[in-house]
Design a protein around this motif. Structure first.
Motif, PDB file in Angstrom:
ATOM      1  N   TYR A  47       0.829  -1.212   0.000  1.00  0.00           N
ATOM      2  CA  TYR A  47       0.000   0.000   0.000  1.00  0.00           C
ATOM      3  C   TYR A  47       0.864   1.263   0.000  1.00  0.00           C
ATOM      4  CZ  TYR A  47      -3.348   3.536   1.270  1.00  0.00           C
ATOM      5  OH  TYR A  47      -4.099   4.672   1.260  1.00  0.00           O
ATOM      6  N   GLN A  48       1.922   1.217   0.807  1.00  0.00           N
ATOM      7  CA  GLN A  48       2.837   2.354   0.891  1.00  0.00           C
ATOM      8  C   GLN A  48       3.461   2.668  -0.477  1.00  0.00           C
ATOM      9  OE1 GLN A  48       3.775   4.378   3.334  1.00  0.00           O
ATOM     10  NE2 GLN A  48       5.477   5.325   2.208  1.00  0.00           N
ATOM     11  N   ARG A  50       2.262   1.875  -3.416  1.00  0.00           N
ATOM     12  CA  ARG A  50       1.208   2.439  -4.282  1.00  0.00           C
ATOM     13  C   ARG A  50       1.092   3.942  -4.053  1.00  0.00           C
ATOM     14  NH1 ARG A  50      -1.755  -2.085  -5.956  1.00  0.00           N
ATOM     15  NH2 ARG A  50      -2.278  -3.539  -4.312  1.00  0.00           N
ATOM     16  N   GLU A  51       1.120   4.322  -2.785  1.00  0.00           N
ATOM     17  CA  GLU A  51       0.996   5.752  -2.478  1.00  0.00           C
ATOM     18  C   GLU A  51       2.200   6.541  -2.984  1.00  0.00           C
ATOM     19  OE1 GLU A  51      -0.100   6.451   1.685  1.00  0.00           O
ATOM     20  OE2 GLU A  51      -2.092   6.770   0.827  1.00  0.00           O
ATOM     21  N   LYS A  61      -5.296   8.571  -6.270  1.00  0.00           N
ATOM     22  CA  LYS A  61      -5.143   7.780  -5.052  1.00  0.00           C
ATOM     23  C   LYS A  61      -4.245   6.589  -5.346  1.00  0.00           C
ATOM     24  CE  LYS A  61      -8.885   7.870  -1.929  1.00  0.00           C
ATOM     25  NZ  LYS A  61      -9.928   7.151  -1.284  1.00  0.00           N
ATOM     26  N   GLU A  63      -4.891   3.572  -4.862  1.00  0.00           N
ATOM     27  CA  GLU A  63      -5.636   2.431  -5.416  1.00  0.00           C
ATOM     28  C   GLU A  63      -5.779   2.500  -6.941  1.00  0.00           C
ATOM     29  OE1 GLU A  63      -9.293   2.819  -3.259  1.00  0.00           O
ATOM     30  OE2 GLU A  63     -10.272   3.902  -4.862  1.00  0.00           O
TER      31      GLU A  63
ATOM     32  N   THR B  16      -6.811  -3.152  -0.563  1.00  0.00           N
ATOM     33  CA  THR B  16      -6.208  -1.816  -0.585  1.00  0.00           C
ATOM     34  C   THR B  16      -7.020  -0.844   0.266  1.00  0.00           C
ATOM     35  OG1 THR B  16      -5.311  -2.276  -2.765  1.00  0.00           O
ATOM     36  CG2 THR B  16      -5.417   0.035  -2.119  1.00  0.00           C
ATOM     37  N   MET B  19      -6.135  -1.559   3.820  1.00  0.00           N
ATOM     38  CA  MET B  19      -4.807  -1.064   4.195  1.00  0.00           C
ATOM     39  C   MET B  19      -4.821   0.453   4.360  1.00  0.00           C
ATOM     40  SD  MET B  19      -3.623  -4.037   4.337  1.00  0.00           S
ATOM     41  CE  MET B  19      -2.278  -3.466   5.339  1.00  0.00           C
ATOM     42  N   ALA B  20      -5.599   1.123   3.514  1.00  0.00           N
ATOM     43  CA  ALA B  20      -5.698   2.591   3.617  1.00  0.00           C
ATOM     44  C   ALA B  20      -6.329   2.970   4.955  1.00  0.00           C
ATOM     45  CB  ALA B  20      -6.522   3.138   2.452  1.00  0.00           C
ATOM     46  N   LYS B  23      -3.924   2.249   7.864  1.00  0.00           N
ATOM     47  CA  LYS B  23      -2.831   3.236   7.951  1.00  0.00           C
ATOM     48  C   LYS B  23      -3.317   4.487   8.697  1.00  0.00           C
ATOM     49  CE  LYS B  23       0.428   5.959   5.353  1.00  0.00           C
ATOM     50  NZ  LYS B  23       0.558   6.827   4.207  1.00  0.00           N
TER      51      LYS B  23
END
Lengths: 378, 78
Positions: A47-48, A50-51, A61, A63, B16, B19-20, B23
């Motif tokens: 996830y990190q 992706r960001e 975003k 995602e 996802t 996870m968002a 976080k």
């Protein structure tokens, strides 16, 4: 070895990459499969990253970024997932086979394909683009920079057409991600495909694609998703929609390390350094008898690539001689860009491609220039 | 036999999204944690957020403010 083949892959990686990969090996399970600490660690890492990519490409975003194993898989996902029988697609003669071959396959299935031409320097003939658009044109698939000449596509001129004619804009960023600024929202890009191991300085086996919200892609692969196990259909929510199967978490962790480095170093500085090195090389070799330099003569309209031939010498021989005699690693041959070679008239000879990294030195560039002079005098 | 108690569960459309939310929840010290989705909600697999029912309003307000998305919420005896 003097490594000048960074358009194939960046050999030297930031120390952050290695550290992140090793950390991942010791701590990360399968992301999205279960809820114990090892799987959550992997999920947080993915996830990190992706960001981080969303920030780099200015995506809405994290995602909107789906991971693939390379740019080829990303391009196949986009091309096969967007275009179907009866559609018309425009592409260019500058493309790599990772764009051309999926489109050739679609042609056999009833998709029409047109090619935007380029001039003798490999610069696209943008003025001819509007006349290629038809009633059934669905999109344009185009490289952000040629892997052979390094010429940068003027995406603003492409966007004028895609926006006015309501077409999808699919960009192959294999040679530009991590090197040129990308703002998918401002540049009107619907799909941006990238690899992790070239300009992004991450491990091989990483890559992905940005997908604009609202753009629907039929996935290339379906299977394990970690969610909705009893549904017969693969989940539709992005990015898992395009990510069937266990992903390359160790590689993605490494890519995250590379993105940390790029942010600290600054991609603008990296590009300036690469251009400075190439200018230095170009100035020293342009007077070699019989040398033909390809690509836009203005180095500021190219990424860190310089392709050339010397007389009628086989490009493979030149590359091999450089390595055998001086330990200089460059690429020769067709570079998987057959239509570009046809345009440049180098189908038989191929071309010698030098592609620098910001870690190369003036001394390495000067030694390369000396070697080429030596070869020309044999 | 273990004692069951009322638990609030929040589900997501994707890993996802989960996870968002995690976080942000961790950054804000929101109560709860990610757990496998209980079978009462779906027989599939996936992640969900588990917290005490009293924390519901605080968590949803914070997640909404952060632009996080979720699928549904449930009160279960777990």
């Amino acid at each position: 070895m003097i490594y000048l083949d960074n358009a194939a892959t960046s050999l030297q990686k930031p120390k952050e990459v290695e550290e992140a990969v090793i950390r991942a090996f010791h701590t990360m399970g399968n992301p999205g499969r279960g809820a114990h600490e090892a799987t959550l660690q992997a999920g947080r890492c993915v996830y990190q990253v992706r960001e981080q990519l969303a920030e780099l490409f200015h995506a809405e975003k994290g995602e909107r970024i789906a991971f693939t194993s390379n740019a080829t898989e990303a391009l196949n996902t986009a091309i096969f997932g967007l275009f179907h029988k009866g559609d018309h697609v425009i592409t260019t003669v500058c493309e790599h086979n990772s764009v051309l071959r999926p489109l050739y396959r679609l042609q056999e299935e009833g998709v029409e394909v047109s090619f935007l031409s380029a001039d003798e320097n490999g610069v696209l003939e943008y003025e001819k683009l509007p006349e290629l658009v038809r009633e059934n044109t669905k999109g344009i698939v185009i490289t952000h920079a040629s892997n052979l000449t390094g010429n940068i596509t003027d995406l603003e001129r492409i966007r004028e057409v895609t926006e006015s004619r309501d077409l999808l804009l699919v960009v192959d960023g294999s040679q530009t991600a991590g090197i040129l600024p990308v703002d998918v929202q401002k540049q009107g890009i619907d799909i941006f495909c990238f690899t992790g191991h070239k300009g992004l300085l991450g491990p091989q086996g990483t890559g992905g694609l940005y997908v604009r919200p609202g753009v629907e892609i039929c996935p290339l692969k379906v299977g394990g998703s970690g969610i909705h196990s009893f549904d017969r259909e693969h989940p539709k929510a992005m990015p898992e929609h395009l990510e069937a199967g266990t992903m390359n978490v160790h590689g993605i962790a490494g890519l995250g390390g590379a993105l940390d480095y790029l942010k600290k170093k600054g991609t603008k500085e990296i590009l300036q350094r690469e251009r400075q090195l190439l200018r230095r090389l170009e100035e020293q070799i342009r007077e070699i008898p019989g040398i033909r330099l390809y690509g836009d003569p203005d180095g500021n309209r190219r990424v860190g690539i310089l392709s050339f031939n010397i007389g009628e010498e086989d490009s493979a021989y030149v590359a091999d001689w450089l390595y055998e005699e001086h330990g200089i690693a460059v690429r020769a041959g067709a570079h998987c860009a057959p239509l570009m070679h046809q345009t440049l008239g180098t189908k038989e000879q191929g071309a010698v491609r030098i592609s620098v990294s910001h870690w190369n030195t003036e001394k390495e560039v000067d030694r390369t220039a000396e070697a080429l002079w030596e070869l020309s005098e044999i | 036999m273990r004692m069951k108690k009322k638990t609030w569960i929040l589900t997501f459309e994707s890993t996802t999204q989960a996870m968002a939310a995690e976080k942000y929840a961790m950054e804000q010290n929101l109560p709860g944690r990610l757990i496998p989705i209980p079978r009462e909600i779906t027989a599939g697999c996936g992640l969900s957020w588990k917290a005490v029912p009293e924390a519901r309003d605080e968590i949803l307000t914070a997640l909404e403010k952060a632009g996080c998305h979720w699928e549904g919420e449930y009160i279960l005896e777990l």
